[in-house]
Design an enzyme around this catalytic site. Sequence first.
Site, PDB file in Angstrom:
ATOM      1  N   TYR A  24       0.848  -1.189   0.000  1.00 28.18           N
ATOM      2  CA  TYR A  24       0.000   0.000   0.000  1.00 28.18           C
ATOM      3  C   TYR A  24       0.885   1.242   0.000  1.00 28.18           C
ATOM      4  O   TYR A  24       1.578   1.535   0.983  1.00 28.18           O
ATOM      5  CB  TYR A  24      -0.921   0.027   1.223  1.00 28.18           C
ATOM      6  CG  TYR A  24      -2.017  -1.011   1.235  1.00 28.18           C
ATOM      7  CD1 TYR A  24      -2.257  -1.838   0.148  1.00 28.18           C
ATOM      8  CD2 TYR A  24      -2.828  -1.168   2.359  1.00 28.18           C
ATOM      9  CE1 TYR A  24      -3.268  -2.784   0.172  1.00 28.18           C
ATOM     10  CE2 TYR A  24      -3.850  -2.111   2.392  1.00 28.18           C
ATOM     11  CZ  TYR A  24      -4.064  -2.924   1.298  1.00 28.18           C
ATOM     12  OH  TYR A  24      -5.061  -3.864   1.332  1.00 28.18           O
TER      13      TYR A  24
ATOM     14  N   LEU B 247     -17.979  -2.871  -0.684  1.00 32.80           N
ATOM     15  CA  LEU B 247     -18.890  -2.047  -1.482  1.00 32.80           C
ATOM     16  C   LEU B 247     -18.581  -2.151  -2.975  1.00 32.80           C
ATOM     17  O   LEU B 247     -18.831  -1.219  -3.743  1.00 32.80           O
ATOM     18  CB  LEU B 247     -18.839  -0.588  -1.019  1.00 32.80           C
ATOM     19  CG  LEU B 247     -19.306  -0.338   0.420  1.00 32.80           C
ATOM     20  CD1 LEU B 247     -19.196   1.131   0.780  1.00 32.80           C
ATOM     21  CD2 LEU B 247     -20.738  -0.836   0.630  1.00 32.80           C
TER      22      LEU B 247
ATOM     23  N   LEU C  61     -21.038   0.358  -4.938  1.00 29.08           N
ATOM     24  CA  LEU C  61     -22.291   0.206  -4.201  1.00 29.08           C
ATOM     25  C   LEU C  61     -22.505   1.312  -3.171  1.00 29.08           C
ATOM     26  O   LEU C  61     -23.030   1.079  -2.087  1.00 29.08           O
ATOM     27  CB  LEU C  61     -22.333  -1.166  -3.507  1.00 29.08           C
ATOM     28  CG  LEU C  61     -22.242  -2.380  -4.438  1.00 29.08           C
ATOM     29  CD1 LEU C  61     -22.238  -3.677  -3.636  1.00 29.08           C
ATOM     30  CD2 LEU C  61     -23.391  -2.372  -5.443  1.00 29.08           C
TER      31      LEU C  61
ATOM     32  N   GLY D 110     -24.310   3.985  -3.928  1.00 28.52           N
ATOM     33  CA  GLY D 110     -25.553   4.655  -4.279  1.00 28.52           C
ATOM     34  C   GLY D 110     -25.331   5.889  -5.132  1.00 28.52           C
ATOM     35  O   GLY D 110     -26.292   6.527  -5.588  1.00 28.52           O
TER      36      GLY D 110
END
Length: 341
Positions: free
Chosen positions: A62, A215, A220, A222
């Site tokens: 990372y 998600l 996901l 929205g």
Amino acid sequence: MEYRYLGASGFRVPALAFGTATFGGTTDFFKAWGSTDVAAANRLVDVCLDHGVTLFDSADVYSNGAAEEILGAAIKGKRDRLLISTKATFPTGDGPNDYGSSRFHLVEAVDKALKRLGTDHIDLLQLHGQDNHTPVEETLSTLDQLVRAGKVRYVGGSNFAGWHMMKSLAAADRYGYPRYVAHQAYYSLLNRDYEWELMPLGRDQGVGAVVWSPLGWGKLTGKIRRDQPAQPGSRAHDIAGTGPAYPEERLFAIVDALGAVSKEVDKSIPQVALNWLLQRPTVSSIIIGARNEEQLVQNIGAVGWNLTPEQVAKLDAASDAKPSYPTWHQKGFPMLNRPLV
């Protein structure tokens, strides 16, 4: 915060963990996730601890190690209040031994991670990917060495195929090496491949899922709908070509169902998507990420309540997909198979 056993071990972890892929942002890829510095990370760690999110997940790749360094700086004076999970295996340099699950690389990778994190032990070390070149016996004996030295407490895999996970578990049982108690795997309403082979394996062998990207790679939230494409500054836009594949109409159908359920329960769409995962078999912990405190607190709101069986069924139906072979064939003979739930 709810605490769950990690697989068949006696180790308890929070149902939600915090992922540090947003820390650093020193490469173009990880900058799309976030660029959290030490000061902001310190605040996010404190918010997590205040809400019982005590497991922090990182990896040596990372932001080229910067995420571990920032996490290490942010947890100074707090180490006894939290758990650290990190990962190794993927390339960290250009050398011939700068990747993989060999004894050479893992011993070096753990020592470097401990230094970056500013700690003397890692609570959960996971192999970031399966290494098909190194014998599993070499890998497991090295993990046994690291556990016996007190540098690592528990071990797991990540992104493994079922056959490789099972091969490793069998070797661990044969030689008395530490068993993998965790499998950090991708699982979301958008892509339910985990259920086809890895979930039954986890249930049978006592391997708990530590879910990454719950998600659906940022799809996901929205914020992406039929008439509303991904916006600049989001992963879904800035690194749109990465992540799992999916039919666009499938995404829209799932988001529609999430929207309907969110209105019924008066929760946000991400909270509903996370809560659905929390009710799935073998899930020990879900890794949530956040670029800021507001987003973090909202994600933490996924715990403390449950969707009804009817609402789960609605989301199941919207996200259902025909599995690959041999799973689709096996599903034709339910009398031979235990249901997932």
